[in-house]
Structure formats: C-alpha cells, structure tokens
Design a protein around this motif. Structure first.
Motif, short mmCIF file in Angstrom:
data_model
loop_
_atom_site.label_atom_id
_atom_site.label_comp_id
_atom_site.label_asym_id
_atom_site.label_seq_id
_atom_site.Cartn_x
_atom_site.Cartn_y
_atom_site.Cartn_z
N ILE A 1 -22.82 46.54 -8.76
CA ILE A 1 -21.91 46.68 -9.89
C ILE A 1 -22.43 47.77 -10.82
O ILE A 1 -23.64 47.94 -10.98
CB ILE A 1 -21.78 45.32 -10.65
CG1 ILE A 1 -20.66 45.36 -11.68
CG2 ILE A 1 -23.09 44.91 -11.26
CD1 ILE A 1 -20.41 44.01 -12.35
N GLY B 1 -19.40 47.50 -15.15
CA GLY B 1 -18.46 46.38 -15.12
C GLY B 1 -17.58 46.28 -13.90
O GLY B 1 -16.69 45.42 -13.87
N GLN B 2 -17.79 47.12 -12.89
CA GLN B 2 -16.96 47.02 -11.69
C GLN B 2 -17.78 47.32 -10.45
O GLN B 2 -18.80 48.01 -10.50
CB GLN B 2 -15.77 47.95 -11.78
CG GLN B 2 -16.09 49.38 -12.08
CD GLN B 2 -14.86 50.18 -12.47
OE1 GLN B 2 -13.74 49.78 -12.22
NE2 GLN B 2 -15.07 51.33 -13.08
N LYS C 1 -23.99 42.41 -14.88
CA LYS C 1 -24.39 41.35 -13.95
C LYS C 1 -24.44 39.98 -14.64
O LYS C 1 -23.84 39.01 -14.17
CB LYS C 1 -25.75 41.67 -13.33
CG LYS C 1 -25.84 42.95 -12.54
CD LYS C 1 -27.15 43.09 -11.80
CE LYS C 1 -28.36 43.03 -12.69
NZ LYS C 1 -28.45 44.15 -13.65
N THR D 1 -23.21 39.00 -17.50
CA THR D 1 -21.90 38.60 -18.01
C THR D 1 -21.04 38.03 -16.89
O THR D 1 -20.38 37.00 -17.07
CB THR D 1 -21.19 39.81 -18.66
OG1 THR D 1 -21.98 40.29 -19.75
CG2 THR D 1 -19.81 39.41 -19.17
N THR D 2 -21.06 38.66 -15.73
CA THR D 2 -20.29 38.17 -14.59
C THR D 2 -20.76 36.78 -14.18
O THR D 2 -19.95 35.88 -13.92
CB THR D 2 -20.42 39.13 -13.40
OG1 THR D 2 -19.93 40.42 -13.78
CG2 THR D 2 -19.61 38.62 -12.20
N PRO E 1 -13.00 33.90 -19.39
CA PRO E 1 -12.51 35.22 -19.01
C PRO E 1 -11.26 35.61 -19.80
O PRO E 1 -10.45 34.75 -20.17
CB PRO E 1 -12.18 35.07 -17.52
CG PRO E 1 -11.91 33.61 -17.34
CD PRO E 1 -12.79 32.89 -18.32
N ILE F 1 -13.07 42.13 -11.49
CA ILE F 1 -14.04 41.74 -10.47
C ILE F 1 -13.39 40.82 -9.44
O ILE F 1 -12.81 39.79 -9.79
CB ILE F 1 -15.24 41.03 -11.12
CG1 ILE F 1 -16.10 42.02 -11.91
CG2 ILE F 1 -16.09 40.30 -10.08
CD1 ILE F 1 -16.86 43.01 -11.07
N VAL G 1 -16.62 43.54 -18.15
CA VAL G 1 -16.34 43.25 -16.75
C VAL G 1 -14.89 43.62 -16.49
O VAL G 1 -13.99 43.23 -17.25
CB VAL G 1 -16.59 41.76 -16.43
CG1 VAL G 1 -16.08 41.40 -15.05
CG2 VAL G 1 -18.07 41.44 -16.56
N ARG H 1 -11.84 39.64 -15.73
CA ARG H 1 -12.02 40.62 -16.80
C ARG H 1 -12.58 39.92 -18.03
O ARG H 1 -12.24 38.78 -18.33
CB ARG H 1 -10.69 41.28 -17.17
CG ARG H 1 -10.10 42.19 -16.11
CD ARG H 1 -8.76 42.77 -16.55
NE ARG H 1 -8.89 43.53 -17.79
CZ ARG H 1 -9.23 44.82 -17.82
NH1 ARG H 1 -9.46 45.49 -16.70
NH2 ARG H 1 -9.32 45.45 -18.97
#
Length: 302
Positions: free
Chosen positions: A206, A209-210, A44, A46-47, A57, A24, A21, A11
């Motif tokens: 995605i 954010g999920q 994407k 950010t992940t 995170p 994930i 996010v 997160r």
C-alpha cells in the motif's frame, strides 16, 4: 472458499479533504499469511483499524469469516487475536496479571496463561512488573495477549518492533508454526520487506492509502525478472550474437561480452541451451535481477 478477511471499497479520512485510505479491496483466504507492506504513513495501521472496527469507514464494507462486521461483533472478536502498534499493557502489573485480566474478560481457561507465556519465551519473568520490561519483552507480552484465545485469525501491526535478530527469528518461527499446525490465518503489517519475504504467502503493498500491488509472494518475486539481464561470454561472441538476433534483445555487445534483456528466468536456461547446441563454449552466464527491496521502492515510487 469463504474469505477470512474481506474489504470492498474501503475509504476513510481523518479529515474530509485528505483521505487516508482510498477504495481498499482486500481478500485474505483461510490459511494464508498475508504480508501487509508499505512505507511509514502509507495507511497500513488505519486500514487495520478499519478491519477491526476500531474506526468507522466513510464508505465500503468489511466482512470477517464471511459475516458483516456489524452483525455479531462479540462472536467475531472471540475468533480473533490482534496487536495494533504498541501493545496496550498495564505497566504497574506483572506479565501474569496483565494476561489474567484479558483471560477473565474472554472467559478462558487459566492454563492458557502459562501456555502463551511459554510460547513467547516469557515464562521466566511471569512475576516481573511490565515497567521493568524492555521494548522487545513488551512486544512479546502483547503478542501473548493476542494469542490467549487461540485465534483463528491473527492481526498484527509491526509485531517485531523492538526485537533483536534472535527474537525476530523466534517470532517468525512461531507464526509459521501457528499457520502450519493450527491453520491460523495471519495478517502481519510491516515496512520491512526482507522479513515479510521469509514469512508471507501473499503480499499487499500500500502507498498513499491505496494498493500498488496485491498477489502471491511468487508473483512479487516474478517481478524481479521483468527488467533483468544476463551477461554472456562465449568463445565466439560474434556467432553467439548472430544466433540470438531476432530471438532476444541484445542491449550491449562490447568488451567481449553480450548483455541480453530477459522477460523471465526461464530464458536464461534457454540461452545457455542454445549456445551448447550450437557448439559454443560458454565462459560466463550471469543473471542480474532486481532484488525485492528495489521492486518495493519502485512500487511506492521512493
């Protein structure tokens, strides 16, 4: 088998009120080409920054090569090549000089520079200053930087941005070659489904954010047939409809043509076989399935 990339409950939010996010969970196995898809602003980049430790995170954990990311970051980075968004290049230096700086930092053999320049088709401009490069050439040079350490894991964010169709095909073939010949695991982020479809073995989509889909490329392609239909025309459609009654869902029986709802592509073959075994002549049997672009838009509700 130990995952190359693993994230659990990841997160992050740039502000506490609006998480970018959300929870994930991600596992990428050895030798996979993982296509990371989503519309612009889906989370994407950010992940990927979270996976590489470029952002801390708010919650959750990241492991690379089976090791917690914070445990031995320097050693893990020696096994990774990455390019996030636009490549970070010194515009006043040449292609060679940009690679030389990175080579010295990573303490690699000088021969790697000529090898990666040839790999990305920039050998002819090795002494040209980067400020004179086109956007596509800068992308290829950024990719050369990522390839310098001959990485086991390659993480790329929109690597074909700015490339012409020929350049896109070259980069795709390069990724396939690295994966096939060197066993390189690749995470490639994109919003272009058709390009990732030709490359990836596994897909994650995605939105906001999920994840809205995770699985193999084959599993995504199978979704095409969940609401697919076939048009059927025979020499006796009334007899064909009676034969199909109770076995298949006939959604339309007009104009001398039957339209059937299918659950999978195998049922199209079964219908054809039934007609032939009943002695009916099949004049037309045409399947209509959603293309992957439509499935993508449905998943992200666009």
């Amino acid at each position: 088998m130990t995952a190359i990339v693993s994230a659990n409950g990841l997160r992050f939010g740039y502000t506490p009120q609006t998480p970018t996010v959300k929870n994930i969970d991600l596992n990428i196995g050895p030798g996979q080409i993982y296509g990371f898809l989503g519309p612009n602003g889906a989370g994407k980049t950010t992940t990927i920054r979270l996976l590489l430790g470029l952002l801390p995170p708010d919650d959750g954990m990241v492991e690379l090569f089976g090791q917690p990311f914070a445990q031995d970051r320097r050693h893990l980075f020696s096994r990774i090549g990455a390019m996030i968004e636009a490549p970070s290049l010194y515009e006043h230096l040449t292609a060679f000089e940009n690679l030389e700086i990175n080579r010295r930092i990573r303490k690699l053999s000088r021969s790697r520079i000529s090898e990666v320049l040839q790999t990305v088709d920039l050998s002819a401009v090795t002494g040209v200053k980067v400020r004179e490069f086109s956007l596509g050439m800068k992308q290829r040079l950024g990719l050369a930087v990522a390839l310098l350490p001959a990485p086991e894991l390659l993480i790329l964010d929109e690597p074909t941005n700015g490339l012409d169709p020929h350049g896109i095909i070259q980069i795709r073939e390069l990724f396939q070659r690295l994966n096939r010949d060197c066993g390189t695991t690749i995470l490639v982020s994109s919003h272009i489904l058709t390009e990732v479809e030709k490359l990836a073995t596994h897909i994650g989509i995605i939105n906001e954010g999920q994840f809205v889909f995770q699985g193999t490329m084959q599993a995504l392609q199978d979704l095409r047939f969940e609401n697919s239909t076939i048009d059927l025309e025979t020499n006796d459609n009334q007899a064909a409809a009676a034969l199909l009654d109770g076995r298949y869902h006939v959604v339309c029986n007009t104009g001398g043509r039957l339209t059937l709802r299918l659950a999978n592509k195998e049922q199209a073959a079964q219908v054809c076989r039934m007609m032939c075994e009943a002695g009916l002549d099949v004049y037309r049997l045409a399947a209509h399935a959603d293309d992957l672009e439509k499935i993508f838009l449905q998943l992200v509700k666009r």
